[in-house]
Design a protein around this motif. Structure first.
Motif, mmCIF file in Angstrom:
data_model
loop_
_atom_site.group_PDB
_atom_site.id
_atom_site.type_symbol
_atom_site.label_atom_id
_atom_site.label_comp_id
_atom_site.label_asym_id
_atom_site.label_seq_id
_atom_site.Cartn_x
_atom_site.Cartn_y
_atom_site.Cartn_z
ATOM 1 N N ARG A 74 0.855 -1.193 0.000
ATOM 2 C CA ARG A 74 0.000 0.000 0.000
ATOM 3 C C ARG A 74 0.892 1.246 0.000
ATOM 4 N NH1 ARG A 74 -2.154 -3.714 3.490
ATOM 5 N NH2 ARG A 74 -4.275 -4.367 3.046
ATOM 6 N N ILE A 78 0.090 7.249 2.225
ATOM 7 C CA ILE A 78 -1.107 7.132 3.072
ATOM 8 C C ILE A 78 -0.702 6.722 4.486
ATOM 9 C CG2 ILE A 78 -3.291 5.919 3.417
ATOM 10 C CD1 ILE A 78 -3.502 5.779 0.334
ATOM 11 N N ARG A 82 -1.516 9.055 7.706
ATOM 12 C CA ARG A 82 -2.281 8.568 8.868
ATOM 13 C C ARG A 82 -1.502 8.779 10.164
ATOM 14 N NH1 ARG A 82 -5.537 2.953 9.930
ATOM 15 N NH2 ARG A 82 -6.325 3.616 11.935
ATOM 16 N N GLU A 138 -4.989 14.206 2.534
ATOM 17 C CA GLU A 138 -4.824 12.836 2.024
ATOM 18 C C GLU A 138 -5.812 11.892 2.698
ATOM 19 O OE1 GLU A 138 -3.625 10.038 -0.396
ATOM 20 O OE2 GLU A 138 -2.453 11.893 -0.445
ATOM 21 N N ILE A 139 -5.977 12.033 3.995
ATOM 22 C CA ILE A 139 -6.911 11.170 4.730
ATOM 23 C C ILE A 139 -8.344 11.455 4.300
ATOM 24 C CG2 ILE A 139 -7.841 10.657 7.034
ATOM 25 C CD1 ILE A 139 -4.929 9.543 6.281
ATOM 26 N N GLN A 142 -9.554 9.615 1.218
ATOM 27 C CA GLN A 142 -9.735 8.164 1.277
ATOM 28 C C GLN A 142 -11.213 7.810 1.309
ATOM 29 O OE1 GLN A 142 -6.944 6.307 0.818
ATOM 30 N NE2 GLN A 142 -6.127 8.395 0.637
ATOM 31 N N SER A 143 -11.540 6.607 0.855
ATOM 32 C CA SER A 143 -12.945 6.210 0.792
ATOM 33 C C SER A 143 -13.584 6.067 2.166
ATOM 34 C CB SER A 143 -13.097 4.908 0.009
ATOM 35 O OG SER A 143 -12.407 3.862 0.648
ATOM 36 N N PRO A 145 -12.529 7.854 5.393
ATOM 37 C CA PRO A 145 -11.667 8.694 6.244
ATOM 38 C C PRO A 145 -12.013 8.498 7.721
ATOM 39 C CG PRO A 145 -13.317 10.027 5.158
ATOM 40 C CD PRO A 145 -13.462 8.629 4.602
#
Length: 153
Positions: A74, A78, A82, A138-139, A142-143, A145
Protein backbone atom coordinates in the motif's frame (compact mmCIF):
# COMPACT_ATOMS: atom_id res chain seq x y z
CA UNK A 1 15.42 17.90 4.05
CA UNK A 2 16.72 21.12 2.74
CA UNK A 3 19.27 22.43 5.20
CA UNK A 4 18.33 25.97 4.15
CA UNK A 5 14.75 25.37 5.27
CA UNK A 6 15.20 25.66 9.04
CA UNK A 7 12.91 26.33 11.95
CA UNK A 8 12.88 29.88 13.33
CA UNK A 9 15.35 29.04 16.11
CA UNK A 10 17.78 27.52 13.61
CA UNK A 11 17.94 24.24 15.53
CA UNK A 12 16.84 21.70 12.93
CA UNK A 13 15.94 21.43 9.26
CA UNK A 14 12.24 21.29 8.42
CA UNK A 15 10.40 18.69 6.35
CA UNK A 16 8.36 20.78 3.93
CA UNK A 17 6.08 18.28 2.17
CA UNK A 18 4.40 14.93 2.67
CA UNK A 19 6.43 13.56 -0.25
CA UNK A 20 9.65 14.65 1.48
CA UNK A 21 8.56 12.81 4.63
CA UNK A 22 7.76 9.71 2.56
CA UNK A 23 11.26 9.92 1.07
CA UNK A 24 12.77 9.93 4.56
CA UNK A 25 10.67 6.91 5.54
CA UNK A 26 11.70 5.05 2.40
CA UNK A 27 15.39 5.75 3.07
CA UNK A 28 15.55 3.55 6.16
CA UNK A 29 13.83 2.45 9.36
CA UNK A 30 13.82 3.95 12.81
CA UNK A 31 12.02 7.30 12.53
CA UNK A 32 9.48 8.48 15.08
CA UNK A 33 7.27 11.54 15.26
CA UNK A 34 6.74 13.36 18.54
CA UNK A 35 4.23 16.14 19.16
CA UNK A 36 5.63 18.58 21.72
CA UNK A 37 7.30 21.96 22.15
CA UNK A 38 10.41 20.41 20.61
CA UNK A 39 13.76 18.92 21.52
CA UNK A 40 14.81 22.01 23.46
CA UNK A 41 11.95 21.33 25.89
CA UNK A 42 12.12 17.52 25.86
CA UNK A 43 15.78 16.58 25.92
CA UNK A 44 17.01 18.10 29.19
CA UNK A 45 15.21 15.29 31.05
CA UNK A 46 14.34 12.93 28.23
CA UNK A 47 11.17 11.35 29.52
CA UNK A 48 7.45 11.90 29.31
CA UNK A 49 4.85 11.87 32.07
CA UNK A 50 1.60 9.97 32.04
CA UNK A 51 -1.15 12.62 31.83
CA UNK A 52 -3.53 10.59 34.00
CA UNK A 53 -1.25 9.60 36.90
CA UNK A 54 1.74 11.92 36.54
CA UNK A 55 4.07 8.90 36.51
CA UNK A 56 7.51 9.53 35.03
CA UNK A 57 8.04 7.31 31.97
CA UNK A 58 11.40 5.85 30.87
CA UNK A 59 11.50 7.75 27.58
CA UNK A 60 9.69 10.19 25.32
CA UNK A 61 6.27 9.20 23.98
CA UNK A 62 6.51 9.02 20.21
CA UNK A 63 4.75 7.39 17.28
CA UNK A 64 6.74 5.04 15.07
CA UNK A 65 6.76 5.98 11.40
CA UNK A 66 8.05 2.67 10.02
CA UNK A 67 5.35 0.94 8.00
CA UNK A 68 4.34 -2.40 9.49
CA UNK A 69 4.83 -5.57 7.43
CA UNK A 70 1.05 -6.06 7.15
CA UNK A 71 0.87 -2.71 5.30
CA UNK A 72 2.25 -4.59 2.29
CA UNK A 73 2.57 -2.63 -0.92
CA UNK A 74 0.00 0.00 0.00
CA UNK A 75 1.19 3.58 -0.56
CA UNK A 76 3.70 4.83 2.01
CA UNK A 77 2.17 8.28 1.50
CA UNK A 78 -1.11 7.13 3.07
CA UNK A 79 0.77 5.44 5.93
CA UNK A 80 2.71 8.64 6.68
CA UNK A 81 -0.44 10.75 6.37
CA UNK A 82 -2.28 8.57 8.87
CA UNK A 83 0.59 8.64 11.37
CA UNK A 84 0.53 12.46 11.31
CA UNK A 85 -3.25 12.76 11.22
CA UNK A 86 -3.80 10.47 14.21
CA UNK A 87 -2.30 12.97 16.66
CA UNK A 88 -3.00 16.24 14.86
CA UNK A 89 -5.47 17.19 17.61
CA UNK A 90 -2.67 17.63 20.20
CA UNK A 91 -1.99 21.34 19.54
CA UNK A 92 -5.70 22.05 20.14
CA UNK A 93 -5.87 19.83 23.24
CA UNK A 94 -2.55 20.51 24.97
CA UNK A 95 -0.94 23.74 23.82
CA UNK A 96 -1.14 25.63 20.53
CA UNK A 97 2.69 25.69 20.45
CA UNK A 98 2.86 21.87 20.26
CA UNK A 99 4.09 20.71 16.87
CA UNK A 100 5.45 17.52 15.30
CA UNK A 101 9.14 16.74 14.99
CA UNK A 102 11.09 13.73 13.79
CA UNK A 103 13.56 11.78 15.86
CA UNK A 104 15.57 8.61 15.95
CA UNK A 105 16.19 6.67 19.14
CA UNK A 106 15.83 3.38 20.96
CA UNK A 107 12.66 2.06 22.48
CA UNK A 108 12.89 1.85 26.27
CA UNK A 109 9.41 0.46 26.83
CA UNK A 110 5.74 1.18 26.19
CA UNK A 111 3.59 3.93 27.61
CA UNK A 112 0.06 3.72 29.01
CA UNK A 113 -1.44 3.97 25.49
CA UNK A 114 0.99 1.27 24.27
CA UNK A 115 3.03 3.95 22.50
CA UNK A 116 6.79 3.53 22.23
CA UNK A 117 8.86 5.33 24.84
CA UNK A 118 12.06 6.40 23.13
CA UNK A 119 15.40 7.22 24.76
CA UNK A 120 18.83 8.06 23.35
CA UNK A 121 16.98 10.55 21.18
CA UNK A 122 18.56 12.13 18.13
CA UNK A 123 16.45 15.02 16.73
CA UNK A 124 16.11 14.87 12.94
CA UNK A 125 13.83 17.75 11.94
CA UNK A 126 10.61 19.67 12.36
CA UNK A 127 7.53 18.81 10.34
CA UNK A 128 6.07 21.94 8.78
CA UNK A 129 2.37 22.61 9.50
CA UNK A 130 1.76 22.43 5.74
CA UNK A 131 2.74 18.75 5.88
CA UNK A 132 0.09 18.11 8.53
CA UNK A 133 -2.45 19.91 6.31
CA UNK A 134 -1.35 17.71 3.38
CA UNK A 135 -1.76 14.63 5.57
CA UNK A 136 -5.25 15.72 6.63
CA UNK A 137 -6.21 16.27 2.97
CA UNK A 138 -4.82 12.84 2.02
CA UNK A 139 -6.91 11.17 4.73
CA UNK A 140 -10.04 13.09 3.70
CA UNK A 141 -9.62 11.79 0.11
CA UNK A 142 -9.74 8.16 1.28
CA UNK A 143 -12.94 6.21 0.79
CA UNK A 144 -13.26 5.67 4.55
CA UNK A 145 -11.67 8.69 6.24
CA UNK A 146 -11.28 8.70 10.02
CA UNK A 147 -10.67 11.32 12.65
CA UNK A 148 -7.64 11.85 14.87
CA UNK A 149 -7.20 9.82 18.06
CA UNK A 150 -8.81 12.44 20.26
CA UNK A 151 -10.24 10.95 23.46
CA UNK A 152 -12.17 14.10 24.27
CA UNK A 153 -13.95 14.24 20.90
Amino acid sequence: MDQADRDPSGEMPTVGSLDELVGLLASGPGLYVRWSLGPHADLPGPSSRDDLTGAQLPGLSASPLDAEPWWGDRPLRIWAARRLHDYSHLPRRKDRRVRPWLLRGREAGRGPDNEPLVHRVEPVGWIDPRVVAEADAEITRQSRPWGPLDRHG
